[in-house]
Design a protein around this motif. Structure first.
Motif, PDB file in Angstrom:
ATOM      1  N   UNK A 116      31.143  15.776  70.663  1.00  0.00           N
ATOM      2  CA  UNK A 116      30.117  16.305  69.851  1.00  0.00           C
ATOM      3  C   UNK A 116      29.403  15.191  69.099  1.00  0.00           C
ATOM      4  N   UNK A 117      28.435  14.624  69.025  1.00  0.00           N
ATOM      5  CA  UNK A 117      28.117  13.001  68.609  1.00  0.00           C
ATOM      6  C   UNK A 117      26.290  13.122  68.027  1.00  0.00           C
ATOM      7  N   UNK A 118      26.114  12.722  66.987  1.00  0.00           N
ATOM      8  CA  UNK A 118      24.805  12.305  66.827  1.00  0.00           C
ATOM      9  C   UNK A 118      23.889  11.570  67.293  1.00  0.00           C
ATOM     10  N   UNK A 119      22.537  11.686  67.294  1.00  0.00           N
ATOM     11  CA  UNK A 119      22.065  10.920  68.815  1.00  0.00           C
ATOM     12  C   UNK A 119      20.612  11.202  68.134  1.00  0.00           C
ATOM     13  N   UNK A 120      20.020  10.213  68.603  1.00  0.00           N
ATOM     14  CA  UNK A 120      18.107  10.862  68.391  1.00  0.00           C
ATOM     15  C   UNK A 120      17.767   9.835  69.271  1.00  0.00           C
ATOM     16  N   UNK A 121      16.391  10.475  69.563  1.00  0.00           N
ATOM     17  CA  UNK A 121      15.127  10.720  70.868  1.00  0.00           C
ATOM     18  C   UNK A 121      14.668   9.172  70.709  1.00  0.00           C
ATOM     19  N   UNK A 122      15.153   8.697  71.806  1.00  0.00           N
ATOM     20  CA  UNK A 122      14.119   7.422  71.711  1.00  0.00           C
ATOM     21  C   UNK A 122      13.298   6.884  72.887  1.00  0.00           C
ATOM     22  N   UNK A 123      13.255   8.378  73.356  1.00  0.00           N
ATOM     23  CA  UNK A 123      11.935   7.842  74.629  1.00  0.00           C
ATOM     24  C   UNK A 123      12.192   9.545  75.299  1.00  0.00           C
ATOM     25  N   UNK A 124      10.082  10.410  75.154  1.00  0.00           N
ATOM     26  CA  UNK A 124       9.994  11.356  75.667  1.00  0.00           C
ATOM     27  C   UNK A 124      10.616  11.733  77.204  1.00  0.00           C
ATOM     28  N   UNK A 125      10.989  13.198  77.215  1.00  0.00           N
ATOM     29  CA  UNK A 125      10.872  13.305  78.672  1.00  0.00           C
ATOM     30  C   UNK A 125       9.456  12.835  79.418  1.00  0.00           C
TER      31      UNK A 125
END
Length: 503
Positions: A116-125
């Protein structure tokens, strides 16, 4: 240059147009059914590690697994450059200590399947690709971008005064929590320590809330949502040179007033609620400009034109003289057409939000002085574009290769879908786009059509959406005008064809 923000809000869609001298320069669209996810923070689970690509796929609860590159797991400033963007703010070029990056470790040494890892979306699909994510969390504010996992201070490149840069760096160094990072945004130029401290405290509070949510939720799950499109645009592009904000919905007007009073109390804007029966985008002539932005061919004032073609890998722009024959000689005609095309190309790239690799095929020029003039004009025209661009010199074949940073889908891919009638060789408007156009046309027609009933004839595909997912939009119009809308299915109708008559 006169600038305005025009905001059209309905229960299903928000459209925001940035006007410059009365013409649309940038368009932001957010639909409730497919709201953007850039900036959202997720607790994800690694589902596959790809040693050969130095990357991993992470399940964050979306239809497609997200893509995480090895550099976006490490504490390196080069990776931070990839995701600190702010939807239009040039923040990806940072200044500070020059660090020689160490060789990247293998991805399998950092991540394991099931982790498990905390992540942030940098670019939309985009297209067939899943979202691009990073483990480096960034929280954008009005003046600062907070990076709780990176120990660094960066200054936006658009702040050119060296003394001001040093002042801002000293202020942030003195007040930031130890071990955290901040990037000073362009709008911070000339701001006081109190303004910066207030922004810093707000962002630190947001991060504490993220950590609390992380403790209470498992993977995959949404931990933190970024602002909606209206507040995000206000936060990221609202500057003193924007004269007024015009909005067509009272609740949205009140939300904007509250947001500005909370986050930008020192700025004063004229916020106007649009009145009258004419829809706001019609009143400003924007519907026509948006329709033009979906076309391949754009005519120039001289009679020349450009052709814009988008593919999965790149966008091509072809410049042609068209009906323009010039007044002196061929070389002058070619130069004038190319110079006029340069300004239109820069405008169209920004309006359509075209990103990635772009190849411009200018009309061949014999004189080196003319080539240089076109190159300089292109660089000048792109300066007003807040997305980062990189432009190469004109090649021997008369081609200019350039890149433009892409974070979200272009207007064409947002409003249209591949055409089923021509097997993907062209595009038609999507069902959702047609439904919302029908809603706008119903809004106009129901005011003037007599009687208690309106007959709406549509294609089979559009009818399915109106009977199901978008039924609430029909009911909303029926309540507003106290008239019944009778939907009639016409199998012979083209997807973009519809008819509104008295019932």
């Amino acid at each position: 240059m006169t600038k305005e923000l025009v905001i059209n809000t309905t229960s299903h869609e928000t459209r925001i147009a940035l006007l410059e001298n009365g013409h649309i320069a940038e368009l932001y669209i957010e639909r409730n059914r497919d709201r953007g996810i850039v900036g959202n923070i997720y607790m994800g689970r690694v589902v596959r590690v790809l040693p050969g690509m130095q990357a991993a796929f992470v399940d964050i609860g979306l239809e497609k697994a997200a893509f995480l590159y090895v550099a976006d797991v490490l504490d390196e400033m080069e990776s931070v450059e990839q995701f600190v963007d702010g939807e239009g703010e040039l923040l990806d070029v940072l200044e500070g200590e020059q660090v020689v990056p160490a060789p990247l470790p293998h991805i399998e040494e950092l991540l394991k399947e099931g982790q498990e890892i905390l992540v942030q979306v940098a670019k939309e699909p985009l297209g067939t690709k899943g979202a691009r994510i990073t483990a480096h969390i960034s929280l954008p504010g009005r003046h600062l971008v907070y990076m709780p996992t990176v120990d660094h201070i960066g200054i936006s490149r658009r702040i050119e005064d060296e003394e001001e840069k040093e002042r801002l760096r000293s202020v942030i160094e003195a007040i930031r929590p130890e071990g955290t990072g901040f990037i000073v945004r362009t709008v911070s130029e000339g701001k006081s320590e109190e303004d910066l401290r207030s922004d810093m405290e707000f962002l630190a509070g947001q991060w504490r809330q993220v950590l609390r949510q992380q403790e209470n939720k498992g993977a995959p799950s949404l931990i933190h949502s970024d602002l909606d499109v209206t507040c995000k645009v206000l936060r990221d592009i609202l500057t003193e040179d924007i004269g007024r904000i015009v909005v067509d919905e009272a609740q949205e007007h009140d939300k904007i007033v509250t947001f500005l009073e909370t986050f930008m109390p020192n700025l004063r804007y004229q916020i106007k609620l649009h009145q009258g029966n004419t829809p706001i985008f019609d009143a400003f002539g924007l519907e026509i400009e948006i329709s033009r932005a979906l076309g391949r061919k754009v005519w120039l004032k001289s009679g020349g034109y450009i052709i814009i073609e988008q593919t999965e890998a790149l966008t091509t722009v072809d410049v042609n003289t068209g009906r323009f024959v010039g007044k002196r000689n061929l070389e002058d005609t070619i130069l004038k057409t190319n110079l006029e095309a340069v300004k239109e190309i820069a405008f169209q790239l920004r309006l359509r939000n075209i990103g990635g690799i772009i190849v411009i095929d200018f009309i061949d020029m014999e004189k080196d002085a003319h080539k240089e003039q076109v190159e300089l004009t292109l660089e000048e025209a792109l300066r007003s574009d807040k997305s980062k661009t990189n432009v190469l010199k004109i090649s021997e074949l008369g081609l200019v290769q350039m890149t433009r940073k892409r974070v979200r889908e272009s207007i064409g891919r947002t409003l249209c879908r591949p055409c089923p009638y021509c097997e993907g060789k062209g595009v038609v408007k999507s069902r959702a786009t047609m439904v919302y156009e029908i809603f706008r046309e119903l809004h106009r027609e129901m005011q003037i059509l007599p009687g208690p009933r309106v007959a709406l004839s549509v294609s089979s595909e559009v009818a399915v959406l109106l009977y199901d997912e978008e039924r609430s939009g029909i009911e909303e119009l029926e309540r507003k005008f106290d008239k019944e809308i009778v939907i009639k299915v016409r199998p012979s109708f083209h997807l973009e064809q519809f008819e509104i008559l008295q019932g």
